[in-house]
Design a protein around this motif. Structure first.
Motif, PDB file in Angstrom:
ATOM      1  N   GLU A 143       0.845  -1.188   0.000  1.00 34.99           N
ATOM      2  CA  GLU A 143       0.000   0.000   0.000  1.00 34.99           C
ATOM      3  C   GLU A 143       0.887   1.247   0.000  1.00 34.99           C
ATOM      4  OE1 GLU A 143      -2.749   2.523  -0.253  1.00 34.99           O
ATOM      5  OE2 GLU A 143      -3.379   0.433  -0.258  1.00 34.99           O
ATOM      6  N   TYR A 144       0.897   1.974  -1.118  1.00 31.65           N
ATOM      7  CA  TYR A 144       1.793   3.131  -1.277  1.00 31.65           C
ATOM      8  C   TYR A 144       1.608   4.203  -0.201  1.00 31.65           C
ATOM      9  CZ  TYR A 144      -2.218   5.508  -3.384  1.00 31.65           C
ATOM     10  OH  TYR A 144      -3.441   6.067  -3.603  1.00 31.65           O
ATOM     11  N   THR A 145       0.423   4.267   0.408  1.00 32.66           N
ATOM     12  CA  THR A 145       0.199   5.324   1.411  1.00 32.66           C
ATOM     13  C   THR A 145       1.019   5.103   2.677  1.00 32.66           C
ATOM     14  OG1 THR A 145      -1.740   4.205   2.352  1.00 32.66           O
ATOM     15  CG2 THR A 145      -2.135   5.805   0.589  1.00 32.66           C
ATOM     16  N   PHE A 146       1.606   3.925   2.836  1.00 29.26           N
ATOM     17  CA  PHE A 146       2.443   3.674   4.012  1.00 29.26           C
ATOM     18  C   PHE A 146       3.858   4.227   3.866  1.00 29.26           C
ATOM     19  CE2 PHE A 146      -0.602   0.106   5.007  1.00 29.26           C
ATOM     20  CZ  PHE A 146      -1.110   0.713   6.156  1.00 29.26           C
ATOM     21  N   LEU A 147       4.213   4.724   2.692  1.00 26.47           N
ATOM     22  CA  LEU A 147       5.533   5.341   2.530  1.00 26.47           C
ATOM     23  C   LEU A 147       5.465   6.773   3.047  1.00 26.47           C
ATOM     24  CD1 LEU A 147       8.452   5.068   1.374  1.00 26.47           C
ATOM     25  CD2 LEU A 147       7.579   6.216  -0.670  1.00 26.47           C
ATOM     26  N   LYS A 148       6.379   7.107   3.937  1.00 25.70           N
ATOM     27  CA  LYS A 148       6.470   8.477   4.439  1.00 25.70           C
ATOM     28  C   LYS A 148       6.942   9.341   3.278  1.00 25.70           C
ATOM     29  CE  LYS A 148       8.113   8.792   8.641  1.00 25.70           C
ATOM     30  NZ  LYS A 148       9.072   8.878   9.774  1.00 25.70           N
ATOM     31  N   ARG A 149       6.169  10.378   2.954  1.00 25.02           N
ATOM     32  CA  ARG A 149       6.446  11.146   1.746  1.00 25.02           C
ATOM     33  C   ARG A 149       6.782  12.599   2.044  1.00 25.02           C
ATOM     34  NH1 ARG A 149       1.617   8.680   1.420  1.00 25.02           N
ATOM     35  NH2 ARG A 149       0.540  10.626   1.671  1.00 25.02           N
ATOM     36  N   PRO A 150       7.498  13.210   1.100  1.00 26.89           N
ATOM     37  CA  PRO A 150       8.183  12.586  -0.033  1.00 26.89           C
ATOM     38  C   PRO A 150       9.494  11.943   0.402  1.00 26.89           C
ATOM     39  CG  PRO A 150       8.641  14.944  -0.023  1.00 26.89           C
ATOM     40  CD  PRO A 150       7.686  14.671   1.127  1.00 26.89           C
ATOM     41  N   VAL A 151      10.038  11.101  -0.463  1.00 24.22           N
ATOM     42  CA  VAL A 151      11.386  10.556  -0.266  1.00 24.22           C
ATOM     43  C   VAL A 151      12.238  11.134  -1.383  1.00 24.22           C
ATOM     44  CG1 VAL A 151      12.848   8.503  -0.243  1.00 24.22           C
ATOM     45  CG2 VAL A 151      10.585   8.429   0.816  1.00 24.22           C
ATOM     46  N   ILE A 152      13.271  11.865  -0.988  1.00 24.25           N
ATOM     47  CA  ILE A 152      14.170  12.499  -1.959  1.00 24.25           C
ATOM     48  C   ILE A 152      15.540  11.843  -1.834  1.00 24.25           C
ATOM     49  CG2 ILE A 152      15.244  14.664  -2.699  1.00 24.25           C
ATOM     50  CD1 ILE A 152      12.860  16.109  -1.271  1.00 24.25           C
ATOM     51  N   ILE A 153      16.049  11.365  -2.955  1.00 24.89           N
ATOM     52  CA  ILE A 153      17.389  10.776  -2.981  1.00 24.89           C
ATOM     53  C   ILE A 153      18.277  11.678  -3.834  1.00 24.89           C
ATOM     54  CG2 ILE A 153      18.786   8.805  -3.730  1.00 24.89           C
ATOM     55  CD1 ILE A 153      16.330   7.035  -3.209  1.00 24.89           C
ATOM     56  N   GLY A 203      10.284  12.205   4.376  1.00 28.59           N
ATOM     57  CA  GLY A 203       9.235  12.905   5.096  1.00 28.59           C
ATOM     58  C   GLY A 203       9.176  14.385   4.798  1.00 28.59           C
ATOM     59  N   ASN A 204       8.282  15.049   5.521  1.00 28.06           N
ATOM     60  CA  ASN A 204       8.008  16.444   5.208  1.00 28.06           C
ATOM     61  C   ASN A 204       8.237  17.394   6.378  1.00 28.06           C
ATOM     62  OD1 ASN A 204       5.726  16.131   6.884  1.00 28.06           O
ATOM     63  ND2 ASN A 204       4.515  15.436   5.156  1.00 28.06           N
ATOM     64  N   SER A 205       8.992  16.954   7.382  1.00 26.16           N
ATOM     65  CA  SER A 205       9.264  17.853   8.503  1.00 26.16           C
ATOM     66  C   SER A 205      10.116  19.022   8.014  1.00 26.16           C
ATOM     67  CB  SER A 205       9.988  17.117   9.635  1.00 26.16           C
ATOM     68  OG  SER A 205      11.332  16.861   9.274  1.00 26.16           O
ATOM     69  N   LYS A 206       9.976  20.130   8.677  1.00 20.57           N
ATOM     70  CA  LYS A 206      10.714  21.344   8.300  1.00 20.57           C
ATOM     71  C   LYS A 206      12.216  21.068   8.255  1.00 20.57           C
ATOM     72  CE  LYS A 206      10.931  26.223   9.625  1.00 20.57           C
ATOM     73  NZ  LYS A 206      10.140  26.971   8.663  1.00 20.57           N
ATOM     74  N   LYS A 207      12.720  20.322   9.235  1.00 20.65           N
ATOM     75  CA  LYS A 207      14.140  19.993   9.320  1.00 20.65           C
ATOM     76  C   LYS A 207      14.606  19.197   8.096  1.00 20.65           C
ATOM     77  CE  LYS A 207      17.287  17.548  12.417  1.00 20.65           C
ATOM     78  NZ  LYS A 207      17.394  16.738  13.646  1.00 20.65           N
ATOM     79  N   VAL A 208      13.802  18.206   7.691  1.00 24.07           N
ATOM     80  CA  VAL A 208      14.150  17.357   6.534  1.00 24.07           C
ATOM     81  C   VAL A 208      14.140  18.181   5.246  1.00 24.07           C
ATOM     82  CG1 VAL A 208      13.337  15.427   5.112  1.00 24.07           C
ATOM     83  CG2 VAL A 208      13.397  15.193   7.591  1.00 24.07           C
ATOM     84  N   VAL A 209      13.116  19.018   5.099  1.00 26.11           N
ATOM     85  CA  VAL A 209      13.004  19.851   3.882  1.00 26.11           C
ATOM     86  C   VAL A 209      14.175  20.834   3.808  1.00 26.11           C
ATOM     87  CG1 VAL A 209      11.577  21.539   2.662  1.00 26.11           C
ATOM     88  CG2 VAL A 209      10.516  19.579   3.766  1.00 26.11           C
ATOM     89  N   GLU A 210      14.538  21.439   4.942  1.00 31.03           N
ATOM     90  CA  GLU A 210      15.673  22.369   4.963  1.00 31.03           C
ATOM     91  C   GLU A 210      16.976  21.650   4.602  1.00 31.03           C
ATOM     92  OE1 GLU A 210      15.705  25.719   5.218  1.00 31.03           O
ATOM     93  OE2 GLU A 210      13.517  25.571   5.218  1.00 31.03           O
ATOM     94  N   ALA A 211      17.150  20.439   5.109  1.00 33.29           N
ATOM     95  CA  ALA A 211      18.361  19.664   4.808  1.00 33.29           C
ATOM     96  C   ALA A 211      18.428  19.314   3.316  1.00 33.29           C
ATOM     97  CB  ALA A 211      18.404  18.385   5.656  1.00 33.29           C
ATOM     98  N   ALA A 212      17.285  18.961   2.745  1.00 30.84           N
ATOM     99  CA  ALA A 212      17.242  18.658   1.304  1.00 30.84           C
ATOM    100  C   ALA A 212      17.547  19.905   0.486  1.00 30.84           C
ATOM    101  CB  ALA A 212      15.862  18.101   0.924  1.00 30.84           C
ATOM    102  N   LYS A 213      17.013  21.030   0.926  1.00 30.82           N
ATOM    103  CA  LYS A 213      17.253  22.308   0.226  1.00 30.82           C
ATOM    104  C   LYS A 213      18.743  22.637   0.253  1.00 30.82           C
ATOM    105  CE  LYS A 213      14.214  25.579   0.892  1.00 30.82           C
ATOM    106  NZ  LYS A 213      13.453  26.716   1.449  1.00 30.82           N
ATOM    107  N   ALA A 214      19.377  22.429   1.401  1.00 21.28           N
ATOM    108  CA  ALA A 214      20.816  22.694   1.537  1.00 21.28           C
ATOM    109  C   ALA A 214      21.632  21.756   0.644  1.00 21.28           C
ATOM    110  CB  ALA A 214      21.249  22.544   2.997  1.00 21.28           C
ATOM    111  N   ALA A 215      21.203  20.506   0.516  1.00 20.60           N
ATOM    112  CA  ALA A 215      21.928  19.518  -0.292  1.00 20.60           C
ATOM    113  C   ALA A 215      21.798  19.805  -1.784  1.00 20.60           C
ATOM    114  CB  ALA A 215      21.421  18.112   0.010  1.00 20.60           C
TER     115      ALA A 215
END
Length: 116
Positions: free
Chosen positions: A85-95, A103-115
């Motif tokens: 069931e695709y809804t069980f994946l914590k989204r989004p997943v960025i590689i 996931g979509n926590s502010k910390k995760v999004v900021e880290a992805a933005k920095a990367a």
């Protein structure tokens, strides 16, 4: 490799994609509702994230509907539920190459933005 696993019908995923400036020109985009994840893809995410549990969303409506909160889940259970069931994946997943952002926590999004 640059890839995002997301849900096109999810307003949070859409907001994050826009905020990060992600387009099909600069990242491979996989809508997990229309293009199911393979076992190999989930395995790769697990290897990068450290566990299937780290990829698993307890916010999914089916988590409550299926009474999963009452069960003791193993890593194998998490894997099988994500694949079933695709809804069980914590989204989004960025590689981004050798980094994964789950996931979509502010910390995760900021880290992805920095990367990026």
């Amino acid at each position: 490799m640059k890839k995002i696993y997301y849900l096109s019908t999810c307003s949070t995923c859409s907001r994050i994609i826009k905020e990060l400036g992600l387009t099909p020109d600069n990242i491979t985009m996989q809508d997990i509702k229309t293009e199911a994840m393979t076992a190999e893809q989930v395995e790769q995410m697990k290897d990068m994230a450290g566990s299937y549990e780290a990829l698993f969303s307890r916010r999914s409506m089916k988590y409550k509907a299926w009474n999963l909160g009452d069960k003791t889940l193993t890593e194998e259970d998490y894997k099988n539920y994500i694949l079933e069931e695709y809804t069980f994946l914590k989204r989004p997943v960025i590689i981004l190459d050798d980094q994964i952002f789950v996931g979509n926590s502010k910390k995760v999004v900021e880290a992805a933005k920095a990367a990026l």
